[in-house]
Design a protein around this motif. Sequence first.
Motif, PDB file in Angstrom:
ATOM      1  N   LYS A  83      -9.862  41.042  12.161  1.00  0.00           N
ATOM      2  CA  LYS A  83      -8.876  41.774  11.459  1.00  0.00           C
ATOM      3  C   LYS A  83      -8.585  40.942   9.969  1.00  0.00           C
ATOM      4  CE  LYS A  83      -5.034  44.620  11.219  1.00  0.00           C
ATOM      5  NZ  LYS A  83      -3.650  44.903  12.254  1.00  0.00           N
ATOM      6  N   VAL A  84      -8.875  41.667   8.775  1.00  0.00           N
ATOM      7  CA  VAL A  84      -8.517  41.282   7.647  1.00  0.00           C
ATOM      8  C   VAL A  84      -7.007  41.898   7.184  1.00  0.00           C
ATOM      9  CG1 VAL A  84      -9.245  41.353   5.108  1.00  0.00           C
ATOM     10  CG2 VAL A  84     -11.042  40.857   6.720  1.00  0.00           C
ATOM     11  N   LYS A 114      -0.985  35.793  18.694  1.00  0.00           N
ATOM     12  CA  LYS A 114      -1.799  35.272  19.858  1.00  0.00           C
ATOM     13  C   LYS A 114      -2.581  36.274  20.790  1.00  0.00           C
ATOM     14  CE  LYS A 114       0.222  31.152  19.271  1.00  0.00           C
ATOM     15  NZ  LYS A 114      -0.574  30.129  18.551  1.00  0.00           N
ATOM     16  N   ASP A 115      -3.619  36.764  20.094  1.00  0.00           N
ATOM     17  CA  ASP A 115      -4.285  37.594  21.027  1.00  0.00           C
ATOM     18  C   ASP A 115      -5.841  37.158  20.941  1.00  0.00           C
ATOM     19  OD1 ASP A 115      -5.249  38.617  18.652  1.00  0.00           O
ATOM     20  OD2 ASP A 115      -4.152  40.532  18.589  1.00  0.00           O
ATOM     21  N   ASP A 116      -6.663  37.998  21.178  1.00  0.00           N
ATOM     22  CA  ASP A 116      -8.147  37.869  21.347  1.00  0.00           C
ATOM     23  C   ASP A 116      -8.795  37.796  19.753  1.00  0.00           C
ATOM     24  OD1 ASP A 116      -7.951  37.117  24.081  1.00  0.00           O
ATOM     25  OD2 ASP A 116      -8.641  38.993  24.559  1.00  0.00           O
ATOM     26  N   ASN A 152      -7.153  32.099  14.958  1.00  0.00           N
ATOM     27  CA  ASN A 152      -7.345  32.748  16.295  1.00  0.00           C
ATOM     28  C   ASN A 152      -6.642  31.949  17.267  1.00  0.00           C
ATOM     29  OD1 ASN A 152      -9.199  30.786  17.063  1.00  0.00           O
ATOM     30  ND2 ASN A 152     -10.881  32.062  16.678  1.00  0.00           N
ATOM     31  N   ARG A 153      -6.550  32.107  18.479  1.00  0.00           N
ATOM     32  CA  ARG A 153      -5.662  31.412  19.596  1.00  0.00           C
ATOM     33  C   ARG A 153      -6.225  30.041  19.647  1.00  0.00           C
ATOM     34  NH1 ARG A 153      -5.497  34.066  25.283  1.00  0.00           N
ATOM     35  NH2 ARG A 153      -5.931  35.973  23.901  1.00  0.00           N
ATOM     36  N   LYS A 159     -19.922  32.327   6.792  1.00  0.00           N
ATOM     37  CA  LYS A 159     -20.080  31.289   7.430  1.00  0.00           C
ATOM     38  C   LYS A 159     -18.991  30.569   7.979  1.00  0.00           C
ATOM     39  CE  LYS A 159     -21.769  26.308   6.517  1.00  0.00           C
ATOM     40  NZ  LYS A 159     -21.724  25.388   5.600  1.00  0.00           N
ATOM     41  N   GLU A 160     -17.660  30.601   7.296  1.00  0.00           N
ATOM     42  CA  GLU A 160     -16.629  30.022   7.777  1.00  0.00           C
ATOM     43  C   GLU A 160     -16.183  30.908   9.183  1.00  0.00           C
ATOM     44  OE1 GLU A 160     -14.622  27.188   7.365  1.00  0.00           O
ATOM     45  OE2 GLU A 160     -16.332  26.811   5.821  1.00  0.00           O
ATOM     46  N   LEU A 161     -16.350  32.200   8.932  1.00  0.00           N
ATOM     47  CA  LEU A 161     -16.018  32.999  10.241  1.00  0.00           C
ATOM     48  C   LEU A 161     -16.699  32.836  11.540  1.00  0.00           C
ATOM     49  CD1 LEU A 161     -15.086  36.417   8.474  1.00  0.00           C
ATOM     50  CD2 LEU A 161     -13.471  35.214   9.920  1.00  0.00           C
TER      51      LEU A 161
END
Length: 179
Positions: free
Chosen positions: A96-97, A59-61, A155-156, A173-175
């Motif tokens: 991050k991957v 749970k970060d940015d 992400n959060r 595209k998804e990102l």
Amino acid sequence: MIRLVLFLSILVLTGCDFKERKKSTSENSEFVSTGFATADSLGIPVYNFDDLETLLYTKDDKTYIINFWATWCAPCIKELPYFEKINQQGEANNWKVILVSLDMPSMWKSKLIPFIRNKDLQSEVVILDDPDQNSWIPKVDKNWSGAIPATLIYNRNKRKFYEQTFTYEMLNKELGEFK
């Protein structure tokens, strides 16, 4: 039982068969396979699912791209360069991957470690060594059949699971939906 039959049928059809994962982790006593042990001097962490689960709910940015793969899965290998390219853009895009290898312990030294070195993978690689797939697969996503490649992006604010192979364009595209 129906879920298991469906799971195995889908894996056979997709070409990424999990049957080798069912072998006991004790067959390769050179490696400790729970907690935060490492597979070799590269420092690749080996997790059971309880330990890995913390990586699935950070749970970060950042936006996290968690890819489940194995060296014996041809579609997984085909898409890895796209995850590597996305990883190179991670700092600028705050993502991050993490590549979660599902290779069995007997393959770590002979296949996985040489593969990581030969391909010079820069993404974070961790090993999931938990043979109880029927328990942890639905914890990743309740609709996951268990076939790989599979990717969790979160992400959060948003979380989405993909049981598919990506191209670079599709992944990018998804990102974009997570910004």
